[in-house]
Design an enzyme around this catalytic site. Structure first.
Site, PDB file in Angstrom:
ATOM      1  N   GLU A  13      -8.247   0.923   3.733  1.00  0.00           N
ATOM      2  CA  GLU A  13      -9.222  -0.152   3.960  1.00  0.00           C
ATOM      3  C   GLU A  13     -10.169   0.204   5.101  1.00  0.00           C
ATOM      4  OE1 GLU A  13      -7.454  -4.354   2.949  1.00  0.00           O
ATOM      5  OE2 GLU A  13      -5.886  -3.164   3.926  1.00  0.00           O
TER       6      GLU A  13
ATOM      7  N   GLU B 222       0.193  -2.759  -0.815  1.00  0.00           N
ATOM      8  CA  GLU B 222       0.631  -4.026  -0.223  1.00  0.00           C
ATOM      9  C   GLU B 222       1.446  -4.897  -1.176  1.00  0.00           C
ATOM     10  OE1 GLU B 222      -2.716  -2.737   2.440  1.00  0.00           O
ATOM     11  OE2 GLU B 222      -2.274  -2.639   0.300  1.00  0.00           O
TER      12      GLU B 222
END
Length: 724
Positions: free
Chosen positions: A115, A135
């Site tokens: 990210e 995640e």
């Protein structure tokens, strides 16, 4: 903490190189996030800086958010421990920075690391760098803009696939998807990244803000169709989880209302999911699995693992062939021994089929498959065992046969050779009874199919040497297994803990509960199949043999139902002959077979357990608890006897060995969420009504009365019965 820092160095080219330093994976601890904010603010303010490069130390870019932070949130319930970095860092400080930033990715960019990279204006990676947003596998959604930037960079379908699988892609695939702008050799990475950053600053290359891109999303109707299909897939593949749907909701928000609104919703949903039971269970399991690599008096005494190059596998049945397959695809030479040429040929063909199956499923390349099969050799005697480093016996569960084999291999193998058995139940002291010395005897219990299932249960006796244990742990990791060291007893840790599972289900059937209702309750809880289908798949003969072993070892708490023997008497043998509790037909799913109901009724007439001859009235919740609480009770005995190093080992083995639902954190973790007191009181009540099968253990009783979690470490030294 002094080691955790962010460093910045400005070169003569006016490019600031910002380096994350938090070995070994450069995870984003809170000080790292604060350090990045500070350095990017400095970059934006300094007139002598034209551009920046973000990288990581030690050959790793960034392994994502430090899960110790998430663990603290779970312990305290305080979600404010996680900084609001999505807008403050990834958007304001990075993507909207007035100087271009290039990510120089080496080794890996996982979760928050990827990210961060996507918040930069370009990404340069070394060959074979791993890129992933894992995640969802931790009960979370990305929280640093991943749900918004990934679809804009690689396209909606591919982004959803990467999120759902949690699996990494390599940088070459990332380049094809435009997630990576260029690939550079490690020694050239910083040089090329610095030049790329300057080229952006001087308008020779485009200055791309990924959150503002829409060209990869497609039209709104196209995007909505992709999302509709993804929701349907998520219901099928993750029926017990709302997490995938929540992630898709966040992606949709960004498509409908823009990336910034998507970021705000992502942050809100991330903070909700981080406190969920699913996240608590999966993060616990993450740490539990890693804790298995530390074994007192084995991994902490300075020993070095010996290299194992050649292994003899005795027995070419399903299990032996699975083990041999796992070894050869890990580049370990195998001698497969069988009794005669016919059995040996069948075994070789089975291994070849296993390897071909791995190629078909994309787990193995054709070249690696050919190499693996080239280091397999079949033999009919022990003449070539003179230079093997380990032998794994994988024959049927027969004590006499195993004793005979061990006496033979003791003579045939070199003195350093590890003598391992794949027995799933039998006490190792019985198998090694005639050997002298017994320090190289160990259990290597694989789970079927052995080349697929990830768990390796390593069983030590009180005589097994630490070196042998360490060697087997090491080879387990080479084979991509999770090795868990346990003590020696009937059933060891996994089968010992779970032997009451099917028995509790049989007891309920004999109390009048519908068999297929029990199956449905267990499947809805999250296990891949109910206890009766598990018996069908395992085979009735194996099941009965194991049942009898436990009846000998623990006669006070075994429920012996006549149902399986009645089914066999009526020509049913489970999946092996297509008829069991279910009907098995090629090309279709197993179907419940109502024609077994008369056999079930005959069984009930024999056991006469139904109160006043009538079925008991019971809720689905009680069904679940009457099947699983006896498993918790046996887990307590396993803990009390010191069969495992720590309670979390049982969580790991229950998930990897028995397919206990991972989002529930494992059998002991789940029991603690239910509460020891509730488990104890329920078992006590049922033991008074239905007998000693449900009698609570002393360990459970003590913990329930004192309010101590079942997973808490013992306050005194292990009992004299300790197996470790």
């Amino acid at each position: 903490m002094s080691q955790i820092r962010v460093m910045m160095e400005v070169g003569d080219d006016s490019v600031a190189v910002i380096t994350i330093f938090n070995p070994p994976l450069n995870t984003m601890a809170v000080p790292i996030i604060a350090g990045l904010m500070e350095k990017f603010d400095e970059v934006s303010r300094r007139n002598d800086v034209k551009a920046a490069v973000l990288t990581g130390s030690g050959g790793k870019f960034c392994g994502g958010l430090d899960l110790n932070v998430i663990q603290k949130v779970h312990l305290t319930g305080d979600v404010s421990l996680v900084p609001h970095a999505s807008v403050d860092l990834a958007l304001t400080a990075m993507e909207d920075c007035n100087k271009p930033i290039v990510a120089a990715i080496e080794g890996l960019a996982l979760g928050g690391g990827l990210e961060l990279a996507m918040s930069c204006h370009a990404r340069i990676a070394t060959p074979k760098a791993q890129l992933a947003l894992p995640e969802l596998s931790l009960g979370l959604i990305p929280g640093l803009g991943g749900t918004q930037r990934l679809p804009r960079l690689v396209g909606l379908s591919k982004a959803i696939g990467m999120l759902a699988s949690s699996k990494p892609i390599l940088s070459d695939e990332g380049k094809k998807l435009c997630l990576i702008d260029a690939i550079a050799p490690s020694e050239e990475l910083l040089k090329i990244s610095r030049k790329w950053a300057l080229d952006i600053a001087e308008r020779r290359k485009p200055w791309v803000k990924s959150l503002q891109r829409t060209d990869k999303i497609g039209s709104l109707p196209e995007a909505q169709e992709v999302l509709r299909f993804a929701r349907h897939q998520a219901k099928r593949t993750a029926p017990n989880s709302s997490l995938h749907q929540a992630c898709l909701d966040v992606i949709e928000e960004g498509i409908l209302h823009g990336g910034y609104k998507g970021l705000l919703k992502e942050d809100k949903v991330f903070r909700e999911t981080v406190l969920s039971d699913t996240s608590k269970g999966l993060v616990h399991l993450f740490f539990a699995q890693r804790a298995t690599s530390k074994v007192p008096q084995v991994t902490d005494v300075g020993l070095k693992p010996r290299q194992i190059k050649k292994v003899g596998v005795i027995g070419g049945g399903l299990m032996g062939c699975g083990i041999a397959t796992a070894l050869i695809v890990s580049n370990i030479c195998v001698l497969l021994k069988e009794l005669n040429s016919d059995y040996l040929l069948k075994g070789i063909k089975r291994i070849q089929a296993n390897v071909r199956g791995l190629v078909t499923r994309g787990k193995l390349t054709k070249d690696k498959a050919d190499k693996a099969l080239s280091i397999l050799k079949g033999v009919l005697d022990y003449s070539e065992f003179k230079d093997v480093d380990m032998v794994i016996e994988a024959v049927i569960e027969n004590v006499g046969l195993k004793q005979k084999i061990f006496s033979e291999i003791e003579k045939a193998c070199p003195p350093h050779c590890i003598l391992a058995t794949n027995t799933s139940t039998i006490d190792l002291n019985l198998i090694a009874d005639k050997l002298n010395p017994q320090d190289r005897v160990i259990g290597a219990h694989f789970f079927s199919p052995a080349h697929v299932m990830p768990l390796l249960e390593i069983v030590r006796t009180q005589k097994t040497s630490p070196q042998v244990i360490l060697d087997l742990m090491t080879i387990g990791k080479v084979m991509n297994k999770v090795p868990v060291v346990v003590g020696n007893c009937t059933g060891f840790a996994v089968n010992r803990t779970f032997f009451p599972y099917t028995q509790g289900a049989h007891l309920l059937v004999n109390l009048g509960v519908d068999l297929f209702r029990i199956e449905g309750v267990i499947s809805n809880f999250g296990l891949p199949m109910g206890p009766f289908q598990l018996q069908d798949v395992s085979g009735y003969g194996v099941f009965l043999a194991v049942w009898k072993e436990f009846a000998k070892a623990f006669p006070d708490r075994v429920f012996m139902s006549p149902l399986i023997e009645l089914l066999m008497k009526n020509g049913r043998n489970g999946k092996i002959n297509g008829k069991g509790y279910y009907i098995y037909e090629k090309g279709s799913k197993p179907k419940p077979d109502p024609s077994i109901l008369p056999t079930i009724e005959e069984c009930r007439q024999q056991t006469k357990l139904m109160p006043a001859g009538k079925p008991i009235t019971i809720t689905d919740k009680e069904i679940l608890e009457m099947v699983l609480f006896p498993v918790v009770n046996e887990a307590c005995r396993v803990l009390d006897e010191g069969v495992v190093v720590q309670a979390s080992d049982l969580d790991t083995t229950s998930v990897l060995g028995m397919s206990f639902p991972s989002h529930r954190g494992g059998i002991v973790f789940w029991a603690d969420t239910v509460g020891a007191n509730h488990v104890y009181r329920s078992l006590k009540k049922w033991s008074e009504a239905y007998g000693s099968f449900y009698k609570p253990s002393k360990y459970l009783e003590e913990r329930a009365i004192k309010g101590i979690p079942l997973s808490a470490a013992a306050t005194s030294s292990p009992s004299s019965k300790s197996r470790l």
